[in-house]
Design a protein around this motif. Structure first.
Motif, PDB file in Angstrom:
ATOM      1  N   GLY A 255      40.058  25.380  50.088  1.00  0.00           N
ATOM      2  CA  GLY A 255      40.867  24.587  49.401  1.00  0.00           C
ATOM      3  C   GLY A 255      41.365  24.699  48.239  1.00  0.00           C
ATOM      4  O   GLY A 255      41.653  23.984  47.301  1.00  0.00           O
ATOM      5  N   ILE A 256      41.115  26.019  47.967  1.00  0.00           N
ATOM      6  CA  ILE A 256      41.393  26.688  46.473  1.00  0.00           C
ATOM      7  C   ILE A 256      42.818  27.447  46.461  1.00  0.00           C
ATOM      8  O   ILE A 256      42.890  28.110  47.392  1.00  0.00           O
ATOM      9  N   ASP A 257      43.510  27.101  45.345  1.00  0.00           N
ATOM     10  CA  ASP A 257      44.685  27.831  45.219  1.00  0.00           C
ATOM     11  C   ASP A 257      44.634  29.276  45.200  1.00  0.00           C
ATOM     12  O   ASP A 257      43.526  29.670  44.190  1.00  0.00           O
ATOM     13  N   ALA A 258      45.525  30.152  45.746  1.00  0.00           N
ATOM     14  CA  ALA A 258      45.403  31.733  45.580  1.00  0.00           C
ATOM     15  C   ALA A 258      46.575  32.276  45.111  1.00  0.00           C
ATOM     16  O   ALA A 258      47.702  31.798  45.434  1.00  0.00           O
ATOM     17  N   ILE A 259      46.331  33.331  44.144  1.00  0.00           N
ATOM     18  CA  ILE A 259      47.361  34.180  43.876  1.00  0.00           C
ATOM     19  C   ILE A 259      46.915  35.573  43.852  1.00  0.00           C
ATOM     20  O   ILE A 259      45.743  35.950  43.874  1.00  0.00           O
ATOM     21  N   ILE A 260      47.795  36.337  44.137  1.00  0.00           N
ATOM     22  CA  ILE A 260      47.438  37.889  44.181  1.00  0.00           C
ATOM     23  C   ILE A 260      48.029  38.480  43.185  1.00  0.00           C
ATOM     24  O   ILE A 260      49.161  38.717  42.880  1.00  0.00           O
ATOM     25  N   CYS A 261      47.200  39.371  42.445  1.00  0.00           N
ATOM     26  CA  CYS A 261      47.298  40.340  41.592  1.00  0.00           C
ATOM     27  C   CYS A 261      47.473  41.949  41.892  1.00  0.00           C
ATOM     28  O   CYS A 261      46.588  42.311  42.275  1.00  0.00           O
ATOM     29  N   ILE A 262      48.682  42.475  41.936  1.00  0.00           N
ATOM     30  CA  ILE A 262      48.786  43.655  42.357  1.00  0.00           C
ATOM     31  C   ILE A 262      48.796  44.567  40.868  1.00  0.00           C
ATOM     32  O   ILE A 262      49.559  44.617  40.264  1.00  0.00           O
ATOM     33  N   ASN A 263      47.608  45.215  40.981  1.00  0.00           N
ATOM     34  CA  ASN A 263      47.399  46.054  39.633  1.00  0.00           C
ATOM     35  C   ASN A 263      47.477  47.413  39.689  1.00  0.00           C
ATOM     36  O   ASN A 263      47.538  47.940  40.622  1.00  0.00           O
ATOM     37  N   LYS A 264      47.738  48.049  38.474  1.00  0.00           N
ATOM     38  CA  LYS A 264      47.942  49.764  38.254  1.00  0.00           C
ATOM     39  C   LYS A 264      49.083  50.189  38.905  1.00  0.00           C
ATOM     40  O   LYS A 264      49.237  51.146  39.377  1.00  0.00           O
ATOM     41  N   ILE A 265      50.211  49.539  38.839  1.00  0.00           N
ATOM     42  CA  ILE A 265      51.358  49.870  39.395  1.00  0.00           C
ATOM     43  C   ILE A 265      52.390  51.024  38.507  1.00  0.00           C
ATOM     44  O   ILE A 265      53.010  51.582  39.313  1.00  0.00           O
ATOM     45  N   ASP A 266      51.514  51.219  37.369  1.00  0.00           N
ATOM     46  CA  ASP A 266      52.184  52.344  36.738  1.00  0.00           C
ATOM     47  C   ASP A 266      51.752  53.636  37.438  1.00  0.00           C
ATOM     48  O   ASP A 266      52.196  54.652  37.117  1.00  0.00           O
ATOM     49  N   LEU A 267      50.532  53.590  38.210  1.00  0.00           N
ATOM     50  CA  LEU A 267      50.160  54.849  39.050  1.00  0.00           C
ATOM     51  C   LEU A 267      50.789  55.386  40.130  1.00  0.00           C
ATOM     52  O   LEU A 267      50.773  56.480  40.534  1.00  0.00           O
ATOM     53  N   VAL A 268      51.834  54.641  40.573  1.00  0.00           N
ATOM     54  CA  VAL A 268      52.562  55.020  41.824  1.00  0.00           C
ATOM     55  C   VAL A 268      53.969  54.816  41.689  1.00  0.00           C
ATOM     56  O   VAL A 268      54.348  54.093  40.795  1.00  0.00           O
ATOM     57  N   GLU A 269      54.888  54.980  42.483  1.00  0.00           N
ATOM     58  CA  GLU A 269      56.258  54.703  42.714  1.00  0.00           C
ATOM     59  C   GLU A 269      56.317  53.243  43.232  1.00  0.00           C
ATOM     60  O   GLU A 269      55.529  52.838  43.864  1.00  0.00           O
ATOM     61  N   ALA A 270      57.456  52.766  43.033  1.00  0.00           N
ATOM     62  CA  ALA A 270      57.743  51.298  43.392  1.00  0.00           C
ATOM     63  C   ALA A 270      57.393  51.081  44.867  1.00  0.00           C
ATOM     64  O   ALA A 270      56.875  49.997  45.258  1.00  0.00           O
ATOM     65  N   GLU A 271      57.911  52.058  45.722  1.00  0.00           N
ATOM     66  CA  GLU A 271      57.764  52.122  47.224  1.00  0.00           C
ATOM     67  C   GLU A 271      56.214  51.918  47.515  1.00  0.00           C
ATOM     68  O   GLU A 271      56.086  51.137  48.566  1.00  0.00           O
ATOM     69  N   GLU A 272      55.309  52.141  46.831  1.00  0.00           N
ATOM     70  CA  GLU A 272      54.058  52.147  47.251  1.00  0.00           C
ATOM     71  C   GLU A 272      53.598  50.529  46.993  1.00  0.00           C
ATOM     72  O   GLU A 272      52.974  50.002  47.814  1.00  0.00           O
TER      73      GLU A 272
ATOM     74  N   SER B  38      50.480  45.881  35.147  1.00  0.00           N
ATOM     75  CA  SER B  38      50.132  47.331  34.393  1.00  0.00           C
ATOM     76  C   SER B  38      49.489  47.020  33.003  1.00  0.00           C
ATOM     77  O   SER B  38      50.364  46.678  32.222  1.00  0.00           O
ATOM     78  N   SER B  39      48.324  47.336  32.868  1.00  0.00           N
ATOM     79  CA  SER B  39      47.789  47.121  31.416  1.00  0.00           C
ATOM     80  C   SER B  39      48.482  48.222  30.597  1.00  0.00           C
ATOM     81  O   SER B  39      48.795  47.999  29.521  1.00  0.00           O
ATOM     82  N   LYS B  40      48.775  49.483  31.069  1.00  0.00           N
ATOM     83  CA  LYS B  40      49.153  50.623  30.319  1.00  0.00           C
ATOM     84  C   LYS B  40      50.570  50.357  30.068  1.00  0.00           C
ATOM     85  O   LYS B  40      51.025  50.546  28.873  1.00  0.00           O
ATOM     86  N   ALA B  41      51.533  49.713  30.883  1.00  0.00           N
ATOM     87  CA  ALA B  41      52.823  49.492  30.529  1.00  0.00           C
ATOM     88  C   ALA B  41      53.080  48.210  29.950  1.00  0.00           C
ATOM     89  O   ALA B  41      54.070  47.617  30.040  1.00  0.00           O
ATOM     90  N   ASN B  42      51.971  47.260  29.956  1.00  0.00           N
ATOM     91  CA  ASN B  42      52.239  45.916  29.456  1.00  0.00           C
ATOM     92  C   ASN B  42      53.000  44.905  30.450  1.00  0.00           C
ATOM     93  O   ASN B  42      53.832  44.318  29.886  1.00  0.00           O
TER      94      ASN B  42
ATOM     95  N   THR C 213      39.460  44.459  32.812  1.00  0.00           N
ATOM     96  CA  THR C 213      40.570  44.780  31.942  1.00  0.00           C
ATOM     97  C   THR C 213      41.551  43.816  31.887  1.00  0.00           C
ATOM     98  O   THR C 213      42.058  43.410  30.706  1.00  0.00           O
ATOM     99  N   ILE C 214      42.114  43.200  32.800  1.00  0.00           N
ATOM    100  CA  ILE C 214      42.673  42.096  32.951  1.00  0.00           C
ATOM    101  C   ILE C 214      42.656  41.008  32.146  1.00  0.00           C
ATOM    102  O   ILE C 214      43.181  40.444  31.429  1.00  0.00           O
ATOM    103  N   LEU C 215      41.291  40.417  32.261  1.00  0.00           N
ATOM    104  CA  LEU C 215      40.838  39.302  31.424  1.00  0.00           C
ATOM    105  C   LEU C 215      40.951  39.812  30.067  1.00  0.00           C
ATOM    106  O   LEU C 215      41.393  38.798  29.395  1.00  0.00           O
ATOM    107  N   ASN C 216      40.568  40.827  29.541  1.00  0.00           N
ATOM    108  CA  ASN C 216      40.569  41.263  27.991  1.00  0.00           C
ATOM    109  C   ASN C 216      42.020  41.240  27.575  1.00  0.00           C
ATOM    110  O   ASN C 216      42.219  40.663  26.614  1.00  0.00           O
ATOM    111  N   LYS C 217      42.812  41.459  28.510  1.00  0.00           N
ATOM    112  CA  LYS C 217      44.247  41.572  28.259  1.00  0.00           C
ATOM    113  C   LYS C 217      45.002  40.260  27.994  1.00  0.00           C
ATOM    114  O   LYS C 217      45.595  39.639  27.066  1.00  0.00           O
TER     115      LYS C 217
END
Length: 275
Positions: A78-95, A114-118, A145-149
């Motif tokens: 019974g816990i809410d969930a969110i999905i974080c898709i990380n490192k999107i700067d490493l691939v094309e949008a299609e991926e 993306s921590s690199k692209a903020n 890294t996400i938590l630090n950000k």
């Protein structure tokens, strides 16, 4: 230690009554662990409001079966969930759009990061406010890294991903609650590469897939598995593109695995009875 009377082991996130022995030295002990509103076995944390499941698009490659299992664990508890898709700067949008397409019908909040692209952190920072949020996922996806950000400071140790096997190194060795200045707590947890389901049977598995819910009771057969039966509304929705083919394929794999485990358990009990 173990609270022998109630057979309860203290966990990060527990709400407790404590007795202070020495205020100056900050020494005390736990008198009582209050009832938990939720509890995860892995990661072992109590009273979680939200689980932020982190998956990377590359380095390491996304493990969507692991993600599905973690989503199931959240649903069961019974816990809410969110999905974080990380490192999107490493691939094309299609991926990363492929991952979005897998889960867009499930109703989960999807955040691109993306921590690199903020990218995405202003949105993500709102999620843990006044809540206890645990970050979980496979090793090397960038949880620390996400938590630090989002905390605007260096709190958690981060690590590199092995270039040879694209597997993350375990920089977080235990679950730890960190208080946020704007209210709420976040929990970083050790990464993992495998996860076993608990508290789910093959007969109840369908109830933990939000995108299946509008089709319950509409199939031709009572107890439809949504895999091989004719006149199945879930399979029809799959054909119409209303349910992800990847999600359904992994659902079928988990259904068959859980059914096999149940059948083996049943046969084992029968053998013991005959002996």
């Amino acid at each position: 230690g173990l609270f022998r009377k109630d057979e309860v082991v203290p966990l990060p996130g527990d709400r407790v009554y404590i007795s202070i022995v020495d205020f100056t030295k900050k020494v005390g002990f736990i008198e009582e662990i209050l009832p938990r509103q939720s509890q995860l076995v892995r990661p072992a944390v109590a009273n979680i409001d939200t689980v932020a499941l982190v998956v990377s698009v590359k380095a390491p490659a996304p493990d969507l079966m692991l993600l599905d299992k973690l989503l199931l664990s959240a649903e069961v508890n019974g816990i809410d969930a969110i999905i974080c898709i990380n490192k999107i700067d490493l691939v094309e949008a299609e991926e990363y759009n492929r991952i979005i397409d897998e889960y867009k019908e499930s109703g989960y909040n999807l955040i691109l990061l993306s921590s690199k692209a903020n990218v995405g952190f202003n949105t993500l920072k709102k999620a843990p406010k006044d809540r206890i949020t645990v970050f979980a996922g496979q090793s090397g996806v960038g949880k620390s890294t996400i938590l630090n950000k989002i905390m605007d400071s260096w709190i958690m140790e981060t690590g590199e991903v092995s270039s040879r096997i694209e597997r993350g190194k375990h920089t977080t060795r235990h679950a730890e609650l960190v208080e946020l200045k704007d209210g709420g707590y976040v929990v970083d947890t050790p990464g993992f590469s495998s996860f076993e389901l608990a508290g789910i049977s093959h007969t109840t598995l369908e109830t933990y897939y939000p995108e299946f819910s509008s089709y319950f009771g509409r199939c031709r057969f009572t107890g439809c598995s949504h895999i091989s039966e004719p006149d199945c509304c879930v399979k029809q929705a799959l054909t119409e593109g209303l349910i992800s083919a990847g999600r359904h394929k992994r659902y079928a794999e988990l259904y068959n695995l859980l059914k096999m485990q149940k059948d083996n358990e049943y046969r084992g009990k029968n053998r013991k009875g005959k002996d």
